[in-house]
Structures are given as structure tokens and as C-alpha cells.
Design a protein around this motif. Structure first.
Motif: not given
Length: 226
Positions: A73-76, A82-84, A124-125
Motif C-alpha cells: 500500500p502507498t501508505t506503508l 520492512d515486514h512487507f 518503494v514508497n
């Protein structure tokens, strides 16, 4: 033989790469060098990911044309991102490399059950991760990165351009990255122009505008005239 630079700000990530490719024989001797005609070849723009590779050309081929990276998700951000990366992105990357035959065969000298022969700088992000050949990743506390044969020259230049622990704006980051990769190109035979700068920005939250409640209209008293 390459140099890839990364600079992470509060709401952006800058990735800068050169265009030199060097052929190396089995003894590690460089036999031929060439400058890529297609600028940006070393950095895959895949979905919302930017992925630069120092190592094998095969790796960037796969990341550009075969890999379908999971998208957070863009807000992550922060620990959740890090977990993702650890639980979603890395396993997907490993599965893709395995399916494409880009994995080192297990030998008696293998230290991990899964390895490849490149270093990947992924963004990313607005967050940068450096992924090593054993699929481990790290993030620098100051947000300044360099990988490849010219990394040490680039980091030296970045140390003079970006204050340690200080905030850096996007314009300054782009200028510092281009200067650093030019320094690497001057001293490292595996780094050469043309250079490319890629920027990944994330939207900033806009403050909510609140309207003051309308008060009761003030009644003006009628003035009597004599």
C-alpha cells in the motif's frame, strides 16, 4: 562493474546509475567493456519499484522482463514496510530467480540454501533497501547508499555533499548523486557515462482544512433620525 547510488529523503528516493558493462572471464579478468546505448538499463522500473543491479546482466534482465513484484500500500512505511519486504517481496524475488535458473547451485562451500550473484538496490514508497546475494537486506540510517565497483569513490563524494544526519531536499539529492557518480566514473574503470537519475516521490499528507462555524448574524439596531 558498475556504480549505483541511492539517496533517501523524507518523501522521496533518488537512484542514479551509470551505463558501463564489462565482460569478465572465469578468472575474473575483464576482457571487454562497453557503454550501454539504452540509458537506464541498469535500473528496472517495474510497477512502483525501482531496482538497480550491481553484478550480472542476467539479474536486471529478469527484474525488468520476468519479475512481477508484490506492491505494498502507498501508505506503508517504517517497520510495516520492512515486514512487507521481508515476508512478501524477498520470497517473491527468490521464487522468480529460482524459476529463471538464476540461483547459485548448492556446493560444500555454500553458506546459505539460497544465493545469487548480484547486489540489488530497491526502492518503494520512497524507501531504499540494499539486498545482498543471500537475500538479506539492510537500510542505512542516514539514507545514503552506493553499490558496485565505484561505490567507495561515490560514498566519499556523498560524504562531502550531504551533511551527516541532516535533512536533504530533492534538488540537492539529485545534484549530489550526479556529482558522486561522476567522481566514480573518473577513478573507477568500471563506471562510465552517460548517467541517469530516477526519482521516486510519495504524496505528502495535506493538512485538513476546517471551517469555522458560522456565528449568528448580528442584528443592527435601527437608528432613529430626528
Amino acid at each position: 562493474m558498475t556504480t549505483i547510488i541511492g539517496i533517501q529523503g523524507d518523501f522521496f528516493a533518488v537512484i542514479c546509475a551509470d551505463s558501463r558493462v564489462t565482460e569478465v572471464d572465469s578468472d575474473g579478468t575483464a576482457t571487454q567493456s562497453m557503454s550501454l546505448k539504452e540509458i537506464g538499463f541498469k535500473v528496472a522500473q517495474n510497477g512502483r519499484w525501482l531496482m538497480g543491479v550491481a553484478g550480472d546482466v542476467r539479474a536486471i534482465n529478469i527484474l525488468t522482463h520476468s519479475f512481477n513484484p508484490p506492491t505494498p500500500p502507498t501508505t506503508l512505511r517504517g517497520r510495516k514496510l520492512d515486514h512487507f519486504v521481508t515476508t512478501k517481496f524477498i520470497p517473491s524475488l527468490r521464487a522468480c530467480f529460482d524459476s529463471e535458473g538464476y540461483s547459485n547451485p548448492l556446493t560444500e562451500g555454500s553458506t546459505h540454501s539460497a544465493e545469487h550473484s548480484s547486489v540489488i538496490m530497491a526502492a518503494v514508497n520512497g524507501t531504499i533497501y540494499v539486498i545482498d546475494g543471500d537475500y538479506s537486506w539492510l537500510s542505512d540510517s542516514f539514507g545514503v547508499y552506493a553499490i558496485g565497483s565505484g561505490a567507495q569513490f561515490a560514498l566519499g563524494s556523498l560524504a562531502t555533499a550531504i551533511p551527516t544526519g541532516g535533512k536533504v531536499g530533492l534538488r540537492t539529492a539529485k545534484q549530489a548523486a550526479l556529482k558522486a557518480i561522476a567522481v566514480a566514473g573518473r577513478y573507477d574503470p568500471g563506471t562510465a557515462a552517460p548517467y541517469q537519475v530516477l526519482v521516486q516521490e510519495i504524496p505528502q499528507k495535506q493538512p485538513r482544512k476546517t471551517r469555522k462555524p458560522a456565528g449568528k448574524p448580528i442584528k443592527k439596531k435601527a437608528r432613529r433620525r430626528r
